[in-house]
Design a protein around this motif. Structure first.
Motif, PDB file in Angstrom:
ATOM      1  N   ASP A  70      34.007  46.943  32.798  1.00 62.84           N
ATOM      2  CA  ASP A  70      34.983  46.089  33.393  1.00 62.84           C
ATOM      3  C   ASP A  70      35.921  47.016  34.052  1.00 62.84           C
ATOM      4  OD1 ASP A  70      36.173  43.683  33.843  1.00 62.84           O
ATOM      5  OD2 ASP A  70      37.216  43.457  31.978  1.00 62.84           O
ATOM      6  N   SER A  71      36.822  46.268  35.028  1.00 64.17           N
ATOM      7  CA  SER A  71      37.621  47.010  36.017  1.00 64.17           C
ATOM      8  C   SER A  71      38.736  46.157  36.537  1.00 64.17           C
ATOM      9  CB  SER A  71      36.894  47.815  36.898  1.00 64.17           C
ATOM     10  OG  SER A  71      36.212  46.877  37.853  1.00 64.17           O
ATOM     11  N   ASP A  72      39.497  46.871  37.023  1.00 60.93           N
ATOM     12  CA  ASP A  72      40.780  45.903  37.886  1.00 60.93           C
ATOM     13  C   ASP A  72      40.080  45.291  39.175  1.00 60.93           C
ATOM     14  OD1 ASP A  72      42.715  46.856  36.041  1.00 60.93           O
ATOM     15  OD2 ASP A  72      43.488  48.420  37.283  1.00 60.93           O
ATOM     16  N   GLU A  73      38.981  45.823  39.496  1.00 58.08           N
ATOM     17  CA  GLU A  73      38.429  45.270  40.731  1.00 58.08           C
ATOM     18  C   GLU A  73      37.742  43.900  40.060  1.00 58.08           C
ATOM     19  OE1 GLU A  73      39.199  49.174  41.608  1.00 58.08           O
ATOM     20  OE2 GLU A  73      38.119  48.676  39.778  1.00 58.08           O
ATOM     21  N   ASN A  74      37.028  44.100  39.285  1.00 58.57           N
ATOM     22  CA  ASN A  74      36.649  42.950  38.376  1.00 58.57           C
ATOM     23  C   ASN A  74      37.699  41.886  38.202  1.00 58.57           C
ATOM     24  OD1 ASN A  74      33.934  43.606  38.012  1.00 58.57           O
ATOM     25  ND2 ASN A  74      34.102  44.039  36.038  1.00 58.57           N
ATOM     26  N   ASP A  75      38.738  42.155  37.807  1.00 54.87           N
ATOM     27  CA  ASP A  75      39.774  41.229  37.745  1.00 54.87           C
ATOM     28  C   ASP A  75      40.051  40.393  39.069  1.00 54.87           C
ATOM     29  OD1 ASP A  75      39.780  41.780  35.151  1.00 54.87           O
ATOM     30  OD2 ASP A  75      41.459  43.240  35.222  1.00 54.87           O
ATOM     31  N   GLN A  76      40.344  41.126  40.110  1.00 54.65           N
ATOM     32  CA  GLN A  76      40.663  40.873  41.447  1.00 54.65           C
ATOM     33  C   GLN A  76      39.871  39.932  41.830  1.00 54.65           C
ATOM     34  OE1 GLN A  76      43.860  41.248  42.481  1.00 54.65           O
ATOM     35  NE2 GLN A  76      43.133  39.734  44.039  1.00 54.65           N
ATOM     36  N   ARG A  77      38.472  40.205  41.739  1.00 56.17           N
ATOM     37  CA  ARG A  77      37.445  39.523  42.319  1.00 56.17           C
ATOM     38  C   ARG A  77      37.189  38.232  41.520  1.00 56.17           C
ATOM     39  NH1 ARG A  77      31.715  39.049  40.963  1.00 56.17           N
ATOM     40  NH2 ARG A  77      32.079  40.835  39.413  1.00 56.17           N
ATOM     41  N   PHE A  78      37.237  38.033  40.238  1.00 53.37           N
ATOM     42  CA  PHE A  78      37.213  36.691  39.778  1.00 53.37           C
ATOM     43  C   PHE A  78      38.508  36.086  40.009  1.00 53.37           C
ATOM     44  CE2 PHE A  78      34.291  39.147  36.879  1.00 53.37           C
ATOM     45  CZ  PHE A  78      33.037  38.644  36.956  1.00 53.37           C
ATOM     46  N   LEU A  79      39.525  36.532  40.342  1.00 55.45           N
ATOM     47  CA  LEU A  79      40.985  35.955  40.348  1.00 55.45           C
ATOM     48  C   LEU A  79      40.527  35.296  41.894  1.00 55.45           C
ATOM     49  CD1 LEU A  79      43.740  34.869  40.381  1.00 55.45           C
ATOM     50  CD2 LEU A  79      44.420  37.066  41.024  1.00 55.45           C
ATOM     51  N   ASN A  80      40.164  36.085  42.772  1.00 53.49           N
ATOM     52  CA  ASN A  80      39.873  35.266  44.101  1.00 53.49           C
ATOM     53  C   ASN A  80      39.030  34.336  44.276  1.00 53.49           C
ATOM     54  OD1 ASN A  80      41.737  37.194  45.273  1.00 53.49           O
ATOM     55  ND2 ASN A  80      39.923  38.947  45.778  1.00 53.49           N
ATOM     56  N   GLU A  81      37.888  34.311  43.433  1.00 56.42           N
ATOM     57  CA  GLU A  81      36.779  33.297  43.387  1.00 56.42           C
ATOM     58  C   GLU A  81      37.418  32.034  42.852  1.00 56.42           C
ATOM     59  OE1 GLU A  81      33.637  35.016  41.316  1.00 56.42           O
ATOM     60  OE2 GLU A  81      32.998  36.216  43.087  1.00 56.42           O
ATOM     61  N   TYR A  82      38.233  32.326  41.756  1.00 62.04           N
ATOM     62  CA  TYR A  82      38.976  31.077  41.072  1.00 62.04           C
ATOM     63  C   TYR A  82      39.776  30.445  41.721  1.00 62.04           C
ATOM     64  CZ  TYR A  82      41.704  28.539  37.766  1.00 62.04           C
ATOM     65  OH  TYR A  82      42.389  27.677  36.750  1.00 62.04           O
ATOM     66  N   LEU A  83      40.710  30.971  42.716  1.00 63.24           N
ATOM     67  CA  LEU A  83      41.654  30.707  43.588  1.00 63.24           C
ATOM     68  C   LEU A  83      40.996  29.978  44.591  1.00 63.24           C
ATOM     69  CD1 LEU A  83      44.357  33.331  43.688  1.00 63.24           C
ATOM     70  CD2 LEU A  83      44.552  31.299  42.349  1.00 63.24           C
ATOM     71  N   GLU A  84      39.861  30.383  45.004  1.00 62.40           N
ATOM     72  CA  GLU A  84      39.172  29.771  46.491  1.00 62.40           C
ATOM     73  C   GLU A  84      38.695  28.470  45.951  1.00 62.40           C
ATOM     74  OE1 GLU A  84      35.437  30.335  49.309  1.00 62.40           O
ATOM     75  OE2 GLU A  84      36.168  32.193  47.699  1.00 62.40           O
ATOM     76  N   VAL A  85      38.187  28.322  44.624  1.00 53.92           N
ATOM     77  CA  VAL A  85      37.430  27.057  44.072  1.00 53.92           C
ATOM     78  C   VAL A  85      38.828  25.952  43.792  1.00 53.92           C
ATOM     79  CG1 VAL A  85      36.377  25.989  42.051  1.00 53.92           C
ATOM     80  CG2 VAL A  85      35.576  28.138  43.087  1.00 53.92           C
ATOM     81  N   VAL A  86      39.620  26.382  43.156  1.00 52.20           N
ATOM     82  CA  VAL A  86      41.036  25.507  42.904  1.00 52.20           C
ATOM     83  C   VAL A  86      41.424  25.098  44.176  1.00 52.20           C
ATOM     84  CG1 VAL A  86      43.065  25.569  42.098  1.00 52.20           C
ATOM     85  CG2 VAL A  86      41.261  26.742  40.688  1.00 52.20           C
ATOM     86  N   GLU A  87      41.630  25.744  45.047  1.00 50.19           N
ATOM     87  CA  GLU A  87      42.113  25.522  46.511  1.00 50.19           C
ATOM     88  C   GLU A  87      41.536  24.459  47.194  1.00 50.19           C
ATOM     89  OE1 GLU A  87      43.196  28.994  48.523  1.00 50.19           O
ATOM     90  OE2 GLU A  87      44.798  29.702  47.149  1.00 50.19           O
ATOM     91  N   ASN A  88      40.237  24.497  47.123  1.00 49.90           N
ATOM     92  CA  ASN A  88      39.051  23.675  47.668  1.00 49.90           C
ATOM     93  C   ASN A  88      38.942  22.453  47.050  1.00 49.90           C
ATOM     94  OD1 ASN A  88      39.158  25.514  49.845  1.00 49.90           O
ATOM     95  ND2 ASN A  88      37.311  26.455  48.913  1.00 49.90           N
TER      96      ASN A  88
END
Length: 538
Positions: free
Chosen positions: A520-538
């Motif tokens: 696990d890493s901070d990069e993982n956290d950011q990637r999953f955050l971006n994917e989540y926000l994209e789904v929620v916004e759409n």
């Protein structure tokens, strides 16, 4: 008639004996164990009487502790429904199997332990709630609830075909499981995932139980009126308070027309809708029976509401919550009893591993909350009871830090199947049979679903037998450290306290080690955050 000669000399006797030995059947390989994995949804360990909290009685689930083992510090890797189930199946952390929240899709193409059992001669079935999109793979038979499912007259997707069944979901799930067991291939070992929807929100008990439980009063937790002063932003800003955030109609069963007469506004946009969706599925007789009990409750509430202060309203809502929640569990316990009886009556109990657990823990008014999601103990810990007479001593108790990450490799170990390197969990078979007391001394946790319902902020952390370190991130950057020995209710964050400087440094070190170990890493956290926000916004 010609008689066969009788062998009288030693040579003939030796020859005959040798022939008998040569024709003797080879010793049969030990039978591989059957597996019955029982998972309920949101069943708090506090609501199993074997754990000693005195809240309710679960005599059938308790049988597993009496006849097998109970784990007192079993935990999850991510306290939310679908991700927890993905971890169970794959033996991999959420950030590895890809199912980090209830929004992202689950990839059924990846390995799971039922697939491996199936490929190695097991007959497999998945019956009840799985809450993962797509048709389950790895099962010879599946009868699953779509999404969260319904309590009354639910739909099931049976081997891909959707059907509505009449009855109560917990009883139907038990009946289908027993039917499958009765009609299975008797030549094969079996593995059945018997998953109950209950006691998930909105908590509609069966008629035989709500008539009893609505007349019961339950002890309030000592932190019911917590003001969160000892914690950081995450606890204070979450939306899980029983008085403030629980739905009046959907959860507390205040009829929508009663809400209108009393001027009570919906807590959420789906408050009344949840009531109509769930209670509205009842047939005429079911609804008449329901109204005969819940109608008088609503009448009494209408009479008293104007004179109730906030404390009294909180207490009323807590009792309503516990009556329905624990009433749902009573049916789950009934089903466990039926299944255990079936195994014993059919001579299957000695060679069958029976597991009872939940997909995560749950708040039963502690800190004023309902729901889960946090790494705090009530949602982080999960019940775990296991019976397997061949290897597990009756009345055993374990305090090791096992996780839902470990189920898949443990079952494969019992089945004699090689555990894939990709699985991150560990088999705890040697703990159970006493061959080894060695085990991990720390566990890792992640939570991703924010901003969302209940507004529990994103966080990750590490826990040992005594200490817990958590990092809340995204729109805040806060650390919390708890000493569970001195502060079992996690009321005081000691992060930054000079008296805990060495502990804090040690826990940061452990956190770094586990993040590296599991990938696990901070990069993982950011990637999953971006994917989540994209789904929620759409």
């Amino acid at each position: 008639m010609r008689m066969k000669p009788i062998l009288t000399n030693s040579l003939a006797l030796l020859t005959a004996t040798a022939g008998i030995v040569g024709c003797a059947p080879k010793e049969q390989e030990p039978k591989r164990p059957n597996i019955v994995f029982i998972m309920s949804d949101d069943h708090a360990y506090q609501a199993i009487s074997a754990y000693g909290h005195g809240l309710n009685q679960t005599p059938n689930i308790d049988r597993l502790a009496k006849e097998g083992a109970i784990f007192t510090r079993a935990t999850v890797t991510n306290s939310i429904c679908a991700p927890s189930r993905a971890v169970l199946l794959t033996g991999k952390h959420s950030f590895v199997n890809g199912k980090v929240d209830n929004i992202q899709p689950f990839d059924w193409e990846q390995d799971n332990f039922p697939k491996l059992l199936q490929a190695n001669g097991y007959q497999t079935a998945m019956i009840g709630k799985i809450h993962l999109d797509g048709l389950p793979t790895g099962f010879d038979y599946s009868a699953v609830l779509p999404g969260q499912g319904a309590y009354y007259n639910p739909d099931f997707i049976i081997n891909g075909e959707r059907k509505r069944l009449s009855g109560y979901v917990t009883d139907l799930t038990t009946e289908m499981t027993l039917d499958w067991l009765k009609n299975r291939d008797l030549e094969k070992p079996f593995c059945v995932l018997y998953h109950q929807k209950a006691p998930h929100r909105e908590w509609l008990p069966a008629n035989r139980h709500y008539k009893t439980y609505t007349n019961m009063t339950f002890r309030e937790p000592e932190t019911l009126f917590d003001d969160y002063e000892g914690r950081g932003t995450a606890a204070k800003e979450s939306e899980m308070n029983i008085l403030e955030h629980m739905n009046w109609a959907g959860d507390s069963k205040v009829y929508p027309d009663v809400m209108d007469r009393l001027g009570i506004e919906e807590t959420a946009g789906w408050d009344k809708g949840a009531f109509h969706r769930e209670v509205g599925r009842m047939d005429f007789d079911q609804r008449a029976a329901w109204d005969s009990v819940y109608g008088p409750i609503n009448d009494e509430f209408q009479r008293d509401y104007a004179n109730m202060n906030e404390k009294e309203l909180m207490q009323w809502r807590y009792q309503r919550y516990m009556q329905d929640y624990l009433g749902c569990i009573a049916s789950v316990d009934d089903g466990v009893g039926e299944l255990l009886d079936f195994l014993e009556e059919n001579g299957l109990d000695e060679n069958t591993i029976v597991v009872y657990t939940s997909d995560q823990g749950f708040y039963l008014g502690e800190h004023g909350w309902f729901d889960k999601r946090f790494m705090y103990e009530e949602s982080f810990r999960t019940p775990l009871l296991i019976r397997y007479p061949k290897e597990i001593g009756a009345g055993s108790s374990f305090d090791q830090l096992v996780q839902n990450l470990d189920f898949a490799p443990t079952f494969l170990d019992y089945a004699g199947i090689e555990i894939p390197e990709a699985m991150q969990g560990e088999s705890f078979r040697k703990l159970l049979n006493g061959q080894s007391g060695e085990w991990r001394d720390a566990v890792y946790y992640t939570y991703y679903e924010y901003p969302s319902i209940h507004m529990v902020k994103r966080h990750y952390g590490v826990a040992t037998d005594r200490y817990k370190l958590m990092h809340f991130y995204y729109d805040i950057d806060e650390w919390e450290l708890y000493d569970l020995e001195k502060d079992p209710h996690e009321m005081t964050n000691v992060y930054g306290d000079p008296d805990y400087a060495e502990v804090q440094e040690m826990m940061h070190g452990r956190l770094v080690e586990l993040r590296e170990k599991y990938g696990d890493s901070d990069e993982n956290d950011q990637r999953f955050l971006n994917e989540y926000l994209e789904v929620v916004e759409n």
